[in-house]
Design a protein around this motif. Structure first.
Motif, PDB file in Angstrom:
ATOM      1  N   LYS A  64     -32.212  16.087  31.844  1.00  0.00           N
ATOM      2  CA  LYS A  64     -31.987  15.941  30.401  1.00  0.00           C
ATOM      3  C   LYS A  64     -32.403  17.216  29.674  1.00  0.00           C
ATOM      4  O   LYS A  64     -31.728  17.651  28.712  1.00  0.00           O
ATOM      5  CB  LYS A  64     -32.802  14.760  29.863  1.00  0.00           C
ATOM      6  CG  LYS A  64     -32.585  14.480  28.371  1.00  0.00           C
ATOM      7  CD  LYS A  64     -31.164  14.047  28.059  1.00  0.00           C
ATOM      8  CE  LYS A  64     -31.013  13.689  26.599  1.00  0.00           C
ATOM      9  NZ  LYS A  64     -29.640  13.289  26.249  1.00  0.00           N
ATOM     10  N   ALA A  65     -33.479  17.829  30.118  1.00  0.00           N
ATOM     11  CA  ALA A  65     -33.920  19.084  29.508  1.00  0.00           C
ATOM     12  C   ALA A  65     -32.848  20.151  29.657  1.00  0.00           C
ATOM     13  O   ALA A  65     -32.521  20.863  28.696  1.00  0.00           O
ATOM     14  CB  ALA A  65     -35.227  19.548  30.163  1.00  0.00           C
ATOM     15  N   ILE A  66     -32.274  20.254  30.842  1.00  0.00           N
ATOM     16  CA  ILE A  66     -31.214  21.253  31.093  1.00  0.00           C
ATOM     17  C   ILE A  66     -30.017  21.005  30.189  1.00  0.00           C
ATOM     18  O   ILE A  66     -29.435  21.940  29.627  1.00  0.00           O
ATOM     19  CB  ILE A  66     -30.803  21.230  32.585  1.00  0.00           C
ATOM     20  CG1 ILE A  66     -31.929  21.807  33.446  1.00  0.00           C
ATOM     21  CG2 ILE A  66     -29.500  22.005  32.799  1.00  0.00           C
ATOM     22  CD1 ILE A  66     -31.747  21.600  34.937  1.00  0.00           C
ATOM     23  N   GLU A  67     -29.654  19.750  30.023  1.00  0.00           N
ATOM     24  CA  GLU A  67     -28.535  19.391  29.136  1.00  0.00           C
ATOM     25  C   GLU A  67     -28.771  19.915  27.718  1.00  0.00           C
ATOM     26  O   GLU A  67     -27.867  20.464  27.077  1.00  0.00           O
ATOM     27  CB  GLU A  67     -28.378  17.872  29.127  1.00  0.00           C
ATOM     28  CG  GLU A  67     -27.304  17.346  28.181  1.00  0.00           C
ATOM     29  CD  GLU A  67     -27.329  15.834  28.070  1.00  0.00           C
ATOM     30  OE1 GLU A  67     -27.016  15.307  26.975  1.00  0.00           O
ATOM     31  OE2 GLU A  67     -27.674  15.161  29.077  1.00  0.00           O
ATOM     32  N   LEU A  68     -29.977  19.752  27.250  1.00  0.00           N
ATOM     33  CA  LEU A  68     -30.301  20.188  25.889  1.00  0.00           C
ATOM     34  C   LEU A  68     -30.398  21.706  25.790  1.00  0.00           C
ATOM     35  O   LEU A  68     -29.973  22.300  24.801  1.00  0.00           O
ATOM     36  CB  LEU A  68     -31.602  19.537  25.435  1.00  0.00           C
ATOM     37  CG  LEU A  68     -31.451  18.049  25.130  1.00  0.00           C
ATOM     38  CD1 LEU A  68     -32.779  17.317  25.217  1.00  0.00           C
ATOM     39  CD2 LEU A  68     -30.836  17.845  23.749  1.00  0.00           C
ATOM     40  N   PHE A  69     -30.944  22.357  26.813  1.00  0.00           N
ATOM     41  CA  PHE A  69     -31.021  23.817  26.792  1.00  0.00           C
ATOM     42  C   PHE A  69     -29.622  24.439  26.795  1.00  0.00           C
ATOM     43  O   PHE A  69     -29.383  25.482  26.178  1.00  0.00           O
ATOM     44  CB  PHE A  69     -31.835  24.327  27.983  1.00  0.00           C
ATOM     45  CG  PHE A  69     -33.291  23.943  27.933  1.00  0.00           C
ATOM     46  CD1 PHE A  69     -33.998  23.954  26.739  1.00  0.00           C
ATOM     47  CD2 PHE A  69     -33.966  23.568  29.091  1.00  0.00           C
ATOM     48  CE1 PHE A  69     -35.343  23.600  26.690  1.00  0.00           C
ATOM     49  CE2 PHE A  69     -35.312  23.216  29.057  1.00  0.00           C
ATOM     50  CZ  PHE A  69     -35.991  23.228  27.854  1.00  0.00           C
ATOM     51  N   LYS A  70     -28.692  23.787  27.470  1.00  0.00           N
ATOM     52  CA  LYS A  70     -27.312  24.282  27.470  1.00  0.00           C
ATOM     53  C   LYS A  70     -26.679  24.127  26.089  1.00  0.00           C
ATOM     54  O   LYS A  70     -25.901  24.981  25.644  1.00  0.00           O
ATOM     55  CB  LYS A  70     -26.485  23.553  28.530  1.00  0.00           C
ATOM     56  CG  LYS A  70     -26.829  23.980  29.954  1.00  0.00           C
ATOM     57  CD  LYS A  70     -25.961  23.285  30.995  1.00  0.00           C
ATOM     58  CE  LYS A  70     -26.263  23.792  32.393  1.00  0.00           C
ATOM     59  NZ  LYS A  70     -25.439  23.112  33.436  1.00  0.00           N
ATOM     60  N   LYS A  71     -27.023  23.056  25.399  1.00  0.00           N
ATOM     61  CA  LYS A  71     -26.545  22.889  24.021  1.00  0.00           C
ATOM     62  C   LYS A  71     -27.136  23.974  23.127  1.00  0.00           C
ATOM     63  O   LYS A  71     -26.455  24.521  22.260  1.00  0.00           O
ATOM     64  CB  LYS A  71     -26.928  21.507  23.487  1.00  0.00           C
ATOM     65  CG  LYS A  71     -26.097  20.371  24.041  1.00  0.00           C
ATOM     66  CD  LYS A  71     -26.452  19.053  23.331  1.00  0.00           C
ATOM     67  CE  LYS A  71     -25.556  17.923  23.794  1.00  0.00           C
ATOM     68  NZ  LYS A  71     -25.839  16.661  23.059  1.00  0.00           N
ATOM     69  N   GLN A  72     -28.417  24.271  23.339  1.00  0.00           N
ATOM     70  CA  GLN A  72     -29.057  25.332  22.569  1.00  0.00           C
ATOM     71  C   GLN A  72     -28.376  26.669  22.828  1.00  0.00           C
ATOM     72  O   GLN A  72     -28.178  27.472  21.903  1.00  0.00           O
ATOM     73  CB  GLN A  72     -30.543  25.422  22.924  1.00  0.00           C
ATOM     74  CG  GLN A  72     -31.318  26.490  22.175  1.00  0.00           C
ATOM     75  CD  GLN A  72     -31.489  26.195  20.692  1.00  0.00           C
ATOM     76  OE1 GLN A  72     -31.751  25.064  20.315  1.00  0.00           O
ATOM     77  NE2 GLN A  72     -31.349  27.215  19.857  1.00  0.00           N
ATOM     78  N   SER A  73     -27.988  26.912  24.076  1.00  0.00           N
ATOM     79  CA  SER A  73     -27.304  28.164  24.424  1.00  0.00           C
ATOM     80  C   SER A  73     -26.012  28.330  23.648  1.00  0.00           C
ATOM     81  O   SER A  73     -25.686  29.423  23.167  1.00  0.00           O
ATOM     82  CB  SER A  73     -27.001  28.207  25.930  1.00  0.00           C
ATOM     83  OG  SER A  73     -28.184  28.327  26.684  1.00  0.00           O
ATOM     84  N   LYS A  74     -25.269  27.247  23.500  1.00  0.00           N
ATOM     85  CA  LYS A  74     -23.996  27.302  22.771  1.00  0.00           C
ATOM     86  C   LYS A  74     -24.223  27.491  21.274  1.00  0.00           C
ATOM     87  O   LYS A  74     -23.431  28.149  20.597  1.00  0.00           O
ATOM     88  CB  LYS A  74     -23.206  26.018  23.014  1.00  0.00           C
ATOM     89  CG  LYS A  74     -22.683  25.865  24.430  1.00  0.00           C
ATOM     90  CD  LYS A  74     -21.906  24.562  24.590  1.00  0.00           C
ATOM     91  CE  LYS A  74     -21.395  24.393  26.015  1.00  0.00           C
ATOM     92  NZ  LYS A  74     -20.663  23.103  26.180  1.00  0.00           N
ATOM     93  N   ASP A  75     -25.319  26.929  20.778  1.00  0.00           N
ATOM     94  CA  ASP A  75     -25.569  26.956  19.335  1.00  0.00           C
ATOM     95  C   ASP A  75     -26.309  28.211  18.891  1.00  0.00           C
ATOM     96  O   ASP A  75     -25.951  28.833  17.887  1.00  0.00           O
ATOM     97  CB  ASP A  75     -26.379  25.713  18.940  1.00  0.00           C
ATOM     98  CG  ASP A  75     -26.464  25.528  17.442  1.00  0.00           C
ATOM     99  OD1 ASP A  75     -25.423  25.260  16.826  1.00  0.00           O
ATOM    100  OD2 ASP A  75     -27.577  25.673  16.885  1.00  0.00           O
ATOM    101  N   ASN A  76     -27.332  28.592  19.644  1.00  0.00           N
ATOM    102  CA  ASN A  76     -28.168  29.734  19.245  1.00  0.00           C
ATOM    103  C   ASN A  76     -29.001  30.156  20.441  1.00  0.00           C
ATOM    104  O   ASN A  76     -30.102  29.664  20.653  1.00  0.00           O
ATOM    105  CB  ASN A  76     -29.080  29.333  18.064  1.00  0.00           C
ATOM    106  CG  ASN A  76     -29.971  30.472  17.609  1.00  0.00           C
ATOM    107  OD1 ASN A  76     -29.635  31.634  17.742  1.00  0.00           O
ATOM    108  ND2 ASN A  76     -31.130  30.129  17.067  1.00  0.00           N
TER     109      ASN A  76
END
Length: 279
Positions: free
Chosen positions: A199-211
């Protein structure tokens, strides 16, 4: 992302420098507050740390001791100069007079400057109980106040509650297409600390796309490390160092954001990876 940053900066600027409408007091027949307001507006053009600035606000308070804006405006210079005792007395008075206007600001300052997490939570929750509308953003525009509240709960060890609060606010933010600069990162770190690495990786990937940030790649590396994914672990650490050197990292003018990392943290982790045969 550029559009989001512009909106955040615009909101922060307007929130910090918003002035009361003196004519409104006159319209509703509150002539005393009208005169106090007009006097307070004379601070325009004066340096916050100047004697003139403070004297004008003192005169405003003399006209009407219940004019909350004057106390709030006076408090800013004391906060910036580090005289937190004087700041607290003034902002407390402003909150007493108009809690809806100043609880969010005081709560944010408690979080950002004093690490008074329990006090900040108390202010945020009191504000939420008083209003029937969105409690708004932090003074610097970086966070929704509910995200800040979640971080406060994390800081006092209530991580599961922090996850619930932040997840709820992120869902609301996503509906408005108005995600905070570090929202996914903070939630990802919480899941990392709770041992939910996927789940952490999923969120870090979202962060990568956003900022994308050095911190994001650093924590992503740690998640991969816990899953024994050596290639990804190494790659993310190298990317984290590259981003950090390139200035793509968490930043605040006045304090260090929660979950911030430094070049030393990244380089030490790279050494660990090398010494353990991950490179």
């Amino acid at each position: 992302m550029k559009y989001l940053n512009f909106l955040i900066l615009l909101f922060a600027f307007s929130n910090v420098f918003a002035q009361p409408n003196c004519e409104a007091y006159k319209y509703y027949g509150d002539t005393l507050k009208y005169e106090a307001c007009k006097k307070a507006m004379e601070i325009s053009g004066h340096y916050q740390f100047s004697k003139k600035y403070q004297t004008i606000l003192d005169e405003s308070i003399e006209i009407d001791p219940t004019f909350d804006y004057a106390y709030w405006a006076k408090s800013i210079a004391y906060l910036k100069s580090g005289d937190f005792v004087s700041w607290k007395k003034l902002i407390d008075k402003a909150v007493e007079l108009k809690p809806k206007n100043h609880l969010g600001y005081r709560g944010w300052c408690r979080y950002q400057f004093f690490r008074d997490y329990k006090g900040a939570i108390k202010d945020f929750e009191k504000l939420d109980s008083l209003v029937g509308y969105d409690i708004g953003q932090s003074q610097n525009g970086t966070y929704h106040l509910n995200i800040a509240k979640g971080l406060c709960y994390k800081a006092i060890g209530e991580k599961e509650k922090a996850v619930q609060i932040i997840e709820k606010q992120i869902k609301l933010n996503e509906k408005e297409n108005f995600i905070g600069s570090y929202d996914y990162l903070h939630l990802g770190v919480l899941y990392l600390e709770l041992g939910n690495f996927e789940k952490a990786i999923e969120l870090f990937k979202k962060q990568s796309k956003d900022n994308e940030l050095a911190e994001n790649q650093y924590y992503l590396a740690l998640a991969y490390k816990n899953l024994n994914k050596k290639t990804e672990y190494k790659s993310c650490l190298e990317k984290a160092k590259e981003l950090y050197i390139g200035q793509s990292r968490m930043f605040d003018f006045y304090s260090n954001p929660m979950d911030k990392v430094y070049l030393e943290n990244i380089e030490n982790e790279i050494k660990t990876a090398y010494n353990n045969g991950h490179r």
